[in-house]
Scaffold this active site. Structure first.
Site, PDB file in Angstrom:
ATOM      1  N   LYS A  68     -11.832  11.541   9.505  1.00  0.00           N
ATOM      2  CA  LYS A  68     -11.744  10.354   9.914  1.00  0.00           C
ATOM      3  C   LYS A  68     -12.997   9.772  10.558  1.00  0.00           C
ATOM      4  CE  LYS A  68      -8.023   8.684   8.596  1.00  0.00           C
ATOM      5  NZ  LYS A  68      -8.320   9.721   7.615  1.00  0.00           N
TER       6      LYS A  68
ATOM      7  N   GLU B 230      -8.442  16.768  10.155  1.00  0.00           N
ATOM      8  CA  GLU B 230      -8.294  15.340   9.755  1.00  0.00           C
ATOM      9  C   GLU B 230      -9.242  14.552  10.878  1.00  0.00           C
ATOM     10  OE1 GLU B 230      -7.183  13.633   7.447  1.00  0.00           O
ATOM     11  OE2 GLU B 230      -6.891  11.621   8.599  1.00  0.00           O
TER      12      GLU B 230
ATOM     13  N   ARG C 184      -9.863  -1.385  -2.737  1.00  0.00           N
ATOM     14  CA  ARG C 184     -10.008  -0.347  -3.912  1.00  0.00           C
ATOM     15  C   ARG C 184     -11.641  -0.383  -4.328  1.00  0.00           C
ATOM     16  NH1 ARG C 184      -5.131   0.669  -6.559  1.00  0.00           N
ATOM     17  NH2 ARG C 184      -6.469   1.178  -8.363  1.00  0.00           N
TER      18      ARG C 184
ATOM     19  N   HIS D 178     -17.438  33.009  15.228  1.00  0.00           N
ATOM     20  CA  HIS D 178     -17.947  33.648  13.783  1.00  0.00           C
ATOM     21  C   HIS D 178     -19.171  32.762  13.309  1.00  0.00           C
ATOM     22  CE1 HIS D 178     -14.876  36.909  13.944  1.00  0.00           C
ATOM     23  NE2 HIS D 178     -13.883  35.695  14.120  1.00  0.00           N
TER      24      HIS D 178
ATOM     25  N   TRP E 133     -15.711  -0.464  -7.914  1.00  0.00           N
ATOM     26  CA  TRP E 133     -16.494   0.733  -7.168  1.00  0.00           C
ATOM     27  C   TRP E 133     -17.275   1.537  -8.321  1.00  0.00           C
ATOM     28  CZ3 TRP E 133     -16.391   6.047  -7.849  1.00  0.00           C
ATOM     29  CH2 TRP E 133     -16.880   6.789  -6.589  1.00  0.00           C
TER      30      TRP E 133
ATOM     31  N   ASN F  21     -10.928  -0.500 -14.961  1.00  0.00           N
ATOM     32  CA  ASN F  21     -10.894   0.250 -14.104  1.00  0.00           C
ATOM     33  C   ASN F  21     -10.981   1.736 -14.599  1.00  0.00           C
ATOM     34  OD1 ASN F  21     -10.348   1.872 -11.620  1.00  0.00           O
ATOM     35  ND2 ASN F  21      -8.058   1.552 -11.665  1.00  0.00           N
ATOM     36  N   GLY F  22     -11.482   2.709 -14.192  1.00  0.00           N
ATOM     37  CA  GLY F  22     -11.594   3.995 -14.696  1.00  0.00           C
ATOM     38  C   GLY F  22     -12.794   4.444 -15.545  1.00  0.00           C
TER      39      GLY F  22
ATOM     40  N   CYS G 203     -11.277   0.637  -9.136  1.00  0.00           N
ATOM     41  CA  CYS G 203     -11.901  -0.604  -8.913  1.00  0.00           C
ATOM     42  C   CYS G 203     -10.420  -1.416  -8.768  1.00  0.00           C
ATOM     43  CB  CYS G 203     -12.494  -1.184 -10.148  1.00  0.00           C
ATOM     44  SG  CYS G 203     -13.952  -0.178 -10.486  1.00  0.00           S
TER      45      CYS G 203
ATOM     46  N   GLU H 208     -15.925   9.486   7.871  1.00  0.00           N
ATOM     47  CA  GLU H 208     -15.635   8.383   6.733  1.00  0.00           C
ATOM     48  C   GLU H 208     -15.597   7.022   7.502  1.00  0.00           C
ATOM     49  OE1 GLU H 208     -12.128   8.006   4.428  1.00  0.00           O
ATOM     50  OE2 GLU H 208     -10.798   8.809   6.003  1.00  0.00           O
TER      51      GLU H 208
ATOM     52  N   LYS I 255     -10.424   3.157  -1.863  1.00  0.00           N
ATOM     53  CA  LYS I 255      -8.985   3.628  -1.403  1.00  0.00           C
ATOM     54  C   LYS I 255      -8.225   4.595  -2.429  1.00  0.00           C
ATOM     55  CE  LYS I 255      -5.279   3.365   1.301  1.00  0.00           C
ATOM     56  NZ  LYS I 255      -5.573   4.327   2.481  1.00  0.00           N
TER      57      LYS I 255
HETATM   58  O1  M6R Z   1      -3.911   8.165  -2.595  1.00  0.00           O
HETATM   59  P1  M6R Z   1      -4.229   9.638  -2.093  1.00  0.00           P
HETATM   60  O2  M6R Z   1      -3.249  10.148  -0.939  1.00  0.00           O
HETATM   61  O3  M6R Z   1      -3.955  10.354  -3.236  1.00  0.00           O
HETATM   62  O4  M6R Z   1      -5.706   9.707  -1.618  1.00  0.00           O
HETATM   63  C1  M6R Z   1      -6.180  10.996  -1.316  1.00  0.00           C
HETATM   64  C2  M6R Z   1      -7.482  10.572  -0.649  1.00  0.00           C
HETATM   65  O5  M6R Z   1      -8.356  10.047  -1.404  1.00  0.00           O
HETATM   66  C3  M6R Z   1      -7.385   9.918   0.648  1.00  0.00           C
HETATM   67  O6  M6R Z   1      -6.240  10.542   1.500  1.00  0.00           O
HETATM   68  C4  M6R Z   1      -8.725   9.867   1.501  1.00  0.00           C
HETATM   69  O7  M6R Z   1      -9.069  10.954   1.786  1.00  0.00           O
HETATM   70  C5  M6R Z   1      -8.606   8.681   2.616  1.00  0.00           C
HETATM   71  N1  M6R Z   1     -10.001   8.015   2.404  1.00  0.00           N
HETATM   72  C6  M6R Z   1      -8.850   9.356   3.818  1.00  0.00           C
HETATM   73  O8  M6R Z   1      -8.854   8.381   4.972  1.00  0.00           O
END
Ligand code: M6R
Length: 612
Positions: free
Chosen positions: A489, A485, A27, A508, A76, A102-103, A2, A492, A607
């Protein structure tokens, strides 16, 4: 997970609090709320609303000019759905104390049962509300001292938290605490700030204080006092923020993600800056005090999500150039098995935020097993680098979009720098080879720039795939993690099924997914690679089954006919993902826009994942 902000000073607090929330909305955006102190001893002003910050702002039709201290929260959701009543701040029953968090408070159920027995009435399903009730009792027990009350309460809590609290009996005071979750202080003139991240107050001050684990901070307009949980006064580390507010703004781009994609040439150049000597040696002073790296028999990279993909890509360069075996593991998996680490294992964590709970816990676990930990991180002073034996900061600048782009590219650069550092010092590469690779690295910003300048046809083509139901990504060697990757992307951002496969694995199983028209994006190894022909065969195999193929290939590589082609500049094969991933980012971005999703704040995501 958060976003948290607090302000106390001469301004009407609502303005900096809302501005902070706007900058922290990345966040979490399930709900938002504010609490302001009004007249001493009176109930606080509180407004909170489910949904994005805009919903809260629509309710706030008064500027509350007489309120000079306040806190704000963007959520969040973890405990309790995204409703008005579960939104923070949470209040004591007398309405005089408010808390944001937050947490996760792990022992909240026992606390709640105990508090209910004592007559406290709960109005939400959250873990946080217990803290509001506990604090209100503790304030009474501690003669109205909110900081002493916070210390007492923190000693009762289990889990991870950043907490901010205000009480109407001390209307100028904000008290915060942190354990495993981020909290920084912004120091102004006659005003002070508290926030999850410096972007919240960057337009007011560039002076910040870092808070350590289990510390409580007591903030008024004229002072900041930090103590540990026993009440001992601590001197926090002060630092200056090196970027300005414009870096955390969209700057004319429709989305932060697009801006951040276009910032990648600069991010790479900034991350490389100062890393080479005049006689073409690698300079990473941060690693010079860690001789264990040069004598390591194994390197273990721990990370999550996109950062994990950076680790998978970095493995190839470290093994090829430095000749040290590398394993890469998801941080969330590492901690909960019985990993074998010897004194000759060096751990590298990769994290943009430096706050990802899974990575933080994995790093602590590795340290407890005796390993030295190096962190690659983009956020100055965050928890993971603070707890590491050495840190290499990437210089991507603030990354606001939830989807990681420029941070990833600079993380790959950092792994390449570590590989070259070891290879250079250990003599695994000849000086001429090292200087050749330095030239390759230095050429990357211009090559990424070239991809971006010529991206228009790719952008148009990408939009044409918007009605696809599934997209497959194929790669081999370093192209395989790049394919992973590309798929992440797309998932998400465009909320569609996407998977990355190693080209050799296709036969396979995954080839069963191909039907007429299935989009397949293949990353072609360079012309000189022995894998080029193998990937060409994979492309023919999926074409034969009706796939609609897009090939990403460098400008000298021969590709099969009857496919869409995206050209990227020629580079060293181990660095090719840095170039190949850029079109994948653009593809995902355009698909998301065309499908009407919220690019910068995709559903269900946040994030910084500061919960396990
Ligand atoms: O802050 P971090 O690099 O540790 O975050 C890791 C992942 O949560 C972050 O890369 C996440 O997968 C992103 N949403 C990807 O775009």
């Amino acid at each position: 997970m958060c976003g948290i902000v607090g302000y106390t000073g001469e301004k009407a607090a609502l303005t900096p609090v809302l501005e902070g929330l706007r900058r922290l909305e990345y966040r979490g955006y399930d709900s938002a709320g504010v609490a302001l102190t009004t007249t001493k001893g009176e109930k606080l002003f509180v407004e909170k609303k489910a949904g994005k910050l805009a919903n809260l702002e629509a309710e706030l039709n008064d500027s509350h000019d007489n309120s000079h201290s306040g806190i704000g929260h963007t959520r969040w959701a973890t405990h309790g759905g995204p409703t008005d009543s579960n939104a923070h701040p949470h209040l004591s029953n007398d309405g005089k104390l408010a808390v944001i968090h937050n947490g996760i408070i792990e022992n909240y159920l026992e606390l709640r049962a105990e508090l209910e027995k004592r007559g406290h009435k709960f109005t939400s399903e959250t873990d946080t509300e217990s803290v509001a009730h506990l604090l209100s009792d503790a304030v009474t027990k501690n003669g109205g001292d909110l900081a002493a009350a916070m210390r007492a309460v923190c000693n009762e809590l289990r889990g991870s938290f950043t907490l901010l609290a205000i009480h109407s009996d001390s209307p100028e005071r904000i008290v915060g605490a942190r354990r495993n979750s981020p909290l920084v202080v912004g120091v102004g003139k006659g005003e002070n700030f508290l926030a999850s991240d410096v972007s919240a107050f960057i337009s007011y001050t560039k002076s910040a204080l870092e808070l350590g684990q289990d510390e409580v901070v007591d903030v008024t307009p004229s002072g900041v006092i930090v103590t540990n949980l026993a009440g001992k006064v601590i001197t926090p580390r002060a630092y200056e923020i090196t970027w300005d507010a414009s870096a955390a703004e969209r700057g004319g781009y429709p989305h932060f993600m697009l801006k951040e994609i276009f910032e990648q040439p600069k991010s790479i150049a900034d991350t490389l800056l100062g890393r080479f000597t005049e006689n073409s040696q690698i300079a990473i002073g941060e690693l010079d005090n860690l001789p264990e790296l040069l004598s390591a028999e194994r390197i273990l990279i721990l990370a999550c999500g996109t950062a994990y993909h950076a680790g998978l890509i970095g493995k190839y360069a470290i093994e090829t150039w430095a000749k040290i075996p590398v394993d890469v593991e998801l941080a969330s998996e590492f901690r909960y098995r019985d990993p074998v680490l010897t004194k000759k294992t060096v751990v590298i964590t990769i994290s943009q935020s430096g706050e990802t709970m899974d990575t933080l816990m994995a790093a602590r676990h590795a340290k407890s097993l005796g390993a030295k930990v190096i962190s690659i991180c983009n956020t100055n002073g965050s928890t993971i680098p603070r707890e590491s034996d050495a840190v290499i900061y990437t210089h991507a600048g603030p990354e606001i979009a939830v989807a990681s782009t420029k941070a990833l590219i600079t993380q790959i650069i950092a792994t390449a720098l570590i590989a070259l550092y070891i290879a250079d010092k250990n003599g695994a590469l000849k000086p001429s080879e090292v200087s050749g690779l330095i030239e390759e690295l230095l050429a990357l910003p211009a090559k990424v720039e070239q991809i971006l300048e010529t991206a228009e046809p790719l952008r148009e083509m990408s939009r044409g795939f918007k009605d696809a139901t599934s997209v497959l990504f194929l790669g081999r060697h370093v192209g395989y993690p790049a394919a992973l990757e590309g798929a992440l992307k797309l998932k998400e951002l465009a909320y569609m099924h996407a998977e990355g496969f190693a080209g050799g694995e296709l036969k396979h199983g995954p080839i069963a997914l191909i039907e007429s028209g299935t989009p397949v994006i293949a990353i072609m190894p360079p012309q000189r690679s022995e894998l080029r022909e193998k990937m060409a065969s994979n492309i023919q195999e999926v074409r034969a089954r009706g796939a609609n193929v897009i090939v990403i290939a460098d400008s000298e590589t021969v590709i099969p006919a009857d496919v869409h082609v995206i050209r990227i500049p020629v580079s060293n094969q181990l660095l090719q993902p840095i170039l190949a991933i850029v079109p994948l980012q653009i593809f995902a971005y355009e698909m998301a826009v065309a499908r009407g999703s919220d690019v910068d704040q995709p559903r269900n995501l946040a994030k910084s994942v500061t919960v396990e």
